[in-house]
Motif scaffolding. Structure first.
Motif, PDB file in Angstrom:
ATOM      1  N   THR A  89       0.847  -1.132   0.025  1.00  0.00           N
ATOM      2  CA  THR A  89       0.085   0.020  -0.096  1.00  0.00           C
ATOM      3  C   THR A  89       0.804   1.225   0.006  1.00  0.00           C
ATOM      4  OG1 THR A  89      -1.707  -1.252   1.121  1.00  0.00           O
ATOM      5  CG2 THR A  89      -1.764   1.386   1.034  1.00  0.00           C
ATOM      6  N   ALA A 106      -5.916   3.082 -13.547  1.00  0.00           N
ATOM      7  CA  ALA A 106      -5.606   2.439 -12.439  1.00  0.00           C
ATOM      8  C   ALA A 106      -4.131   2.129 -12.337  1.00  0.00           C
ATOM      9  CB  ALA A 106      -6.451   1.004 -12.447  1.00  0.00           C
ATOM     10  N   THR A 108      -1.654  -0.775 -10.067  1.00  0.00           N
ATOM     11  CA  THR A 108      -1.472  -1.915  -9.483  1.00  0.00           C
ATOM     12  C   THR A 108      -0.077  -2.312  -8.927  1.00  0.00           C
ATOM     13  OG1 THR A 108      -3.374  -3.048 -10.616  1.00  0.00           O
ATOM     14  CG2 THR A 108      -1.957  -4.437  -9.100  1.00  0.00           C
ATOM     15  N   TYR A 121      -2.055  -4.565  -4.458  1.00  0.00           N
ATOM     16  CA  TYR A 121      -3.030  -3.514  -4.333  1.00  0.00           C
ATOM     17  C   TYR A 121      -3.354  -2.697  -5.631  1.00  0.00           C
ATOM     18  CZ  TYR A 121      -5.308   0.500  -2.142  1.00  0.00           C
ATOM     19  OH  TYR A 121      -6.252   1.707  -1.877  1.00  0.00           O
ATOM     20  N   ALA A 123      -5.889   0.125  -7.189  1.00  0.00           N
ATOM     21  CA  ALA A 123      -6.989   1.197  -7.058  1.00  0.00           C
ATOM     22  C   ALA A 123      -7.067   2.123  -8.393  1.00  0.00           C
ATOM     23  CB  ALA A 123      -6.424   2.146  -6.046  1.00  0.00           C
TER      24      ALA A 123
END
Length: 125
Positions: A89, A106, A108, A121, A123
């Protein structure tokens, strides 16, 4: 959706806190393998998702912030258990900040701490 991935490896040390995890509570090293995947709907006018040379420079800078360090000693982990999930993260946040100027959909980050254990992770941006 287009995706572009890049990998880096680095070693860092840590020790887990907040529970009784046996040997994991003592400082030890991991040789991490990290994969960064960038996603976008469109390519630029040159037919690229991103400038790979620029992304490589950001990869090197982010890895340098962690490689060879004891994660527990870094400000990003102040009073936090430096689990692989937390490291992933924190790496994601670093890349998100550094690559904010790119038109990405996005991002990753996947991180392996050994041959069998990994976390990821992803987002949207």
């Amino acid at each position: 959706m287009y995706s572009l991935g890049m990998r880096r490896e680095f070693s860092a040390r840590h020790y887990l806190i907040g529970g009784d995890w046996g040997a994991e509570n003592r400082e030890h090293a991991h040789h991490y393998r990290m994969e960064l995947v960038l996603e976008a709907l469109n390519l630029d006018r040159h037919g690229y998702l991103v400038d790979i040379v620029e992304v490589e420079q950001h990869l090197e800078a982010v890895v340098a912030d962690f490689a060879g360090h004891t994660l527990n000693d870094l400000a990003a982990f102040a009073e936090l258990n430096p689990s692989i999930e937390r490291l992933t993260t924190i790496l994601h946040t670093a890349f998100r900040t550094r690559l904010a100027h790119l038109r990405l959909e996005a991002l990753t980050v996947t991180l392996w701490e050994d041959d069998i254990a990994w976390t990821s992770y992803r987002a949207p941006l």
